[in-house]
Design an enzyme around this catalytic site. Structure first.
Site, short mmCIF file in Angstrom:
data_model
loop_
_atom_site.label_atom_id
_atom_site.label_comp_id
_atom_site.label_asym_id
_atom_site.label_seq_id
_atom_site.Cartn_x
_atom_site.Cartn_y
_atom_site.Cartn_z
N GLU A 1 58.56 -47.94 26.98
CA GLU A 1 58.93 -49.31 27.36
C GLU A 1 58.04 -49.95 28.43
O GLU A 1 58.53 -50.42 29.46
CB GLU A 1 60.40 -49.34 27.81
CG GLU A 1 61.34 -48.86 26.72
CD GLU A 1 62.81 -48.81 27.15
OE1 GLU A 1 63.11 -49.12 28.30
OE2 GLU A 1 63.64 -48.46 26.30
N GLU B 1 65.00 -44.03 17.86
CA GLU B 1 66.34 -44.12 18.49
C GLU B 1 67.23 -44.95 17.61
O GLU B 1 67.66 -46.03 17.98
CB GLU B 1 66.22 -44.71 19.90
CG GLU B 1 65.24 -43.93 20.78
CD GLU B 1 65.19 -44.40 22.23
OE1 GLU B 1 66.06 -45.18 22.66
OE2 GLU B 1 64.28 -43.97 22.95
C1 XIL Z 1 70.07 -44.10 27.16
C2 XIL Z 1 71.05 -42.94 27.04
O1 XIL Z 1 71.50 -42.86 25.72
C3 XIL Z 1 72.22 -43.16 27.97
O2 XIL Z 1 73.07 -42.02 27.99
C4 XIL Z 1 71.72 -43.46 29.39
O3 XIL Z 1 72.82 -43.78 30.20
C5 XIL Z 1 70.73 -44.59 29.40
O4 XIL Z 1 69.67 -44.30 28.50
N1 XIL Z 1 65.93 -46.53 25.38
C6 XIL Z 1 65.57 -45.22 25.66
C7 XIL Z 1 66.62 -44.20 25.89
O5 XIL Z 1 64.37 -44.90 25.61
O6 XIL Z 1 66.23 -43.21 26.78
C8 XIL Z 1 67.92 -44.83 26.35
O7 XIL Z 1 68.92 -43.81 26.40
C9 XIL Z 1 68.33 -45.96 25.43
C10 XIL Z 1 67.28 -47.04 25.40
#
Ligand code: XIL
Length: 374
Positions: free
Chosen positions: A159, A264
């Site tokens: 990101e 994701e």
């Molecule tokens: C999220 C997790 O799922 C949560 O448990 C945590 O509180 C916050 O992060 N983008 C990403 C992930 O790259 O690491 C994030 O994961 C969601 C958005």
């Protein structure tokens, strides 16, 4: 009476024979799984949390090992957990994560080395450029070296981009300047030249962000530094992004000579607060029925829409399987998904393909039906 007895015995034998034959014809249920279904296409992964890594629930462990052949650490490899103080690393849980993957013969992904969020406080406080360069180098080299030959791929940078394609003002950019990106990939590849190195981000289907990502990656490539893939976070909803935008993005990233991973994946079925109040997320919506409409269960009509959306998305992934290395769900089952708590706390969401009882949903059947393997 005797005739009746003989009749019953013969009928029972016939029923048993017939049902055995039927059982032989049906594949054993252990064979039917996401990972087997897509074994010729791409890895099928899940992000796993601390309880899952520690195998707290044997039913969940069995489900993960049966269905998935890749794992991503949902949180424990983020800097605030793995590198909590400048001079100390916490490898206890990450060792267990890697051991979990090895035990189950999985492709193990590392998430994530350089990210502005869930960033260790000591890291975020660094302002001086030399100090930041040294801290990043130590962070990356120590972690990558620790799991060299064990972790198959890394999200080296997560990101780094704004929605308009410019670079996000992170602690790294502010102190080091844009060279931090190339440095990060170089330190990672110098340490483990065999691991696949990814740039990972959300909204990678938006045109401006996509163009920004391409420009950023080309700069790294022009310096002769190794970058192997793009991770498209799949935090999507029932309508957007369009299949066309996803497809154009997969093709565009692949044209850079990179692997594309869908990293994701979860499809929210809940209203987005932004739809209601412009750009402002109002806390006033928390707990309101309007923003949490399926607290008592998901209506069949939405269950079907979710299944259709998953089917359309996976159909596209199969069409481009030559470009896609891995598809990872962000979680295993609905009850565990981060989308129950984000962007509004305390909601009931249904974004994955296993329900709260760990049962496969209609969405699971719809993607399984896309291949001829079952
Ligand atoms: C999220 C997790 O799922 C949560 O448990 C945590 O509180 C916050 O992060 N983008 C990403 C992930 O790259 O690491 C994030 O994961 C969601 C958005």
């Amino acid at each position: 009476m005797k005739t009746l007895k003989t009749f019953l015995v013969i009928t029972t034998i016939l029923i048993l024979m017939f049902s055995c034959k039927q059982t032989n014809m049906v594949k054993p249920s252990t064979f039917i799984s996401l990972k087997n279904n897509f074994q010729d296409d791409f890895y099928i992964g899940a992000a796993i949390n601390e309880n899952q890594i520690l195998e707290k629930d044997s039913v969940v462990t069995a489900l993960i090992s049966k269905e998935f052949n890749s794992i991503t650490a949902e949180n424990i490899m983020k800097s605030m957990y793995i590198h909590p103080a400048k001079d100390s690393f916490a490898f206890n849980l990450t060792d267990k994560y890697v051991a979990f993957g090895e035990k189950h013969g999985m492709y193990i992904h590392g998430h994530t080395l350089i990210w502005h969020s869930q960033l260790a406080a000591w890291f975020a406080d660094i302002k001086d450029s030399t100090e930041m360069v040294l801290a990043m180098e130590k962070h990356i080299k120590t972690i990558v070296d620790k799991y060299k030959g064990k972790i198959d791929s890394w999200d080296v940078v997560n990101e780094a981009l704004n929605e308009d394609g410019t670079l996000r003002k992170s602690a790294f950019l502010e102190s080091v300047g844009e060279d931090y990106l190339a440095f990060a990939f170089k330190w990672a590849s110098d340490t483990d030249s065999k691991a696949d190195l990814y740039y990972n981000d959300y909204n990678m289907t938006n045109l401006n962000k996509r163009n920004g990502a391409i420009k950023m990656i080309e700069k790294i490539q022009d310096k002769g530094i190794k970058i192997d893939g793009v991770g498209m976070q799949g935090h999507w909803n029932l309508k957007t992004p369009s299949i066309k935008d996803i497809e154009e993005s997969i093709i565009a990233y692949s044209k850079l000579g990179l692997k594309v991973a869908i990293t994701e994946l979860d499809i929210t079925v809940l209203p987005n607060p932004k739809d209601l109040v412009g750009a402002e997320v109002s806390q006033g919506f928390e707990g309101s029925e309007k923003m949490n409409p399926y607290a008592k269960g998901l209506p069949d009509s939405i269950q079907t829409k979710l299944a259709q959306r998953y089917r359309d998305i996976f159909k596209l992934f199969l069409k481009h399987k030559d470009k896609i290395s891995r598809v990872t769900f962000w979680g295993v089952s609905d009850g565990q998904s981060w989308l129950n708590g984000w962007p509004i706390k305390g909601r009931t969401n249904y974004p994955l393909v296993f329900d709260r009882e760990l049962k496969p949903k209609q969405a699971y059947d719809s993607i399984m039906a896309l291949t001829s393997k079952n």
